[in-house]
Design a protein around this motif. Structure first.
Motif, PDB file in Angstrom:
ATOM      1  N   GLN A 128       0.705  -1.333  -0.040  1.00  0.00           N
ATOM      2  CA  GLN A 128      -0.050   0.015   0.001  1.00  0.00           C
ATOM      3  C   GLN A 128       0.745   1.340  -0.112  1.00  0.00           C
ATOM      4  N   TRP A 129       0.265   2.401  -0.206  1.00  0.00           N
ATOM      5  CA  TRP A 129       0.967   3.782  -0.111  1.00  0.00           C
ATOM      6  C   TRP A 129       0.295   4.705   0.444  1.00  0.00           C
ATOM      7  N   LYS A 130       1.018   5.857   0.781  1.00  0.00           N
ATOM      8  CA  LYS A 130       0.258   6.910   1.379  1.00  0.00           C
ATOM      9  C   LYS A 130       1.068   8.004   0.937  1.00  0.00           C
ATOM     10  N   ARG A 131       0.148   9.307   0.599  1.00  0.00           N
ATOM     11  CA  ARG A 131       1.080  10.537   0.139  1.00  0.00           C
ATOM     12  C   ARG A 131       1.284  11.245   1.376  1.00  0.00           C
ATOM     13  N   ASP A 135      -6.153   0.587   7.211  1.00  0.00           N
ATOM     14  CA  ASP A 135      -6.240   2.087   7.194  1.00  0.00           C
ATOM     15  C   ASP A 135      -4.569   2.303   7.681  1.00  0.00           C
ATOM     16  N   TYR A 158       6.100  10.008  -1.012  1.00  0.00           N
ATOM     17  CA  TYR A 158       5.187   9.134  -0.767  1.00  0.00           C
ATOM     18  C   TYR A 158       5.742   8.035   0.365  1.00  0.00           C
TER      19      TYR A 158
END
Length: 209
Positions: free
Chosen positions: A175-178, A194, A183
């Motif tokens: 998964q990734w998150k900005r 989450d 990133y």
């Protein structure tokens, strides 16, 4: 899943850094001493305390030893849980989980097709080829890269994993998150519903008893 984030703003005084250094395990001191860049050395020192803070918050453990696996992956000796750490420039992130975990953080950089050709899978290259422009490609590639890095750190195989064989377009463990111009990539054996970014303030890791 909680991702602990520390931003080193250069406002920690020299005396505090000396105390932090003095309280490092011997192997961490040796590692820090080999680093010539002042900022990189400070990040190396602070990273140890970011791990301590994250482990204390997630597992309630204050005293532990970090060892290396046969593949060179950092492990917490004698405990059945995992952690992983990443840093870039002045940012440090750490995650702790009951199953193998990998994290990576990178700033978005200019797109380089040669690099993409070397490390991306066919499906990833297809996505990059239809992106609107190089700015969009740069973001998309960074997103792919941090997931690949995180996955290779989760497995403990590092670059020997063969990044072009890690396809992030359908890898359910990645998964990734900005985060602003960065990133964050996360790869986990656990199911991650989450991703929560928990920012650590200076006093939480720089106060030495």
């Amino acid at each position: 899943m909680n991702i602990y984030l520390f931003e080193h703003k250069g406002n920690i005084d020299e005396n505090t850094f000396q105390k932090l250094y003095n309280n490092l395990p011997t192997d961490r001191k040796i590692k820090a001493e080999k680093i010539k860049s002042t900022l990189t050395k400070e990040i190396s020192i602070l990273a140890y305390y970011v791990v301590k803070y994250a482990v204390q918050k997630e597992k309630g453990i204050n005293n532990f030893e970090i060892t290396l696996s046969e593949k060179g992956k950092p492990l917490i000796e004698g405990n059945h849980f995992y952690f992983n750490l990443s840093h870039t420039k002045n940012l440090i992130i750490c995650a702790v989980d009951d199953k193998p975990i990998g994290v990576d953080i990178e700033e978005i950089r200019d797109y380089n097709q040669k690099t993409a050709d070397r490390v991306c899978s066919e499906k990833e290259l297809e996505l990059l080829s239809v992106a609107a422009d190089d700015e969009v490609r740069a973001e998309l590639f960074c997103k792919m890269w941090v997931q690949k890095e995180a996955y290779s750190k989760m497995t403990g195989n590092g670059f020997s994993e063969g990044f072009d064989r890690i396809n992030t377009t359908d890898n359910k463990k990645c998964q990734w998150k900005r985060l602003n111009a960065y990133y964050i990539g996360i790869a986990a054996e656990s199911i991650v519903n989450d991703i929560n970014i928990i920012k650590i303030i200076n006093s939480k890791i720089t106060v030495i008893d």
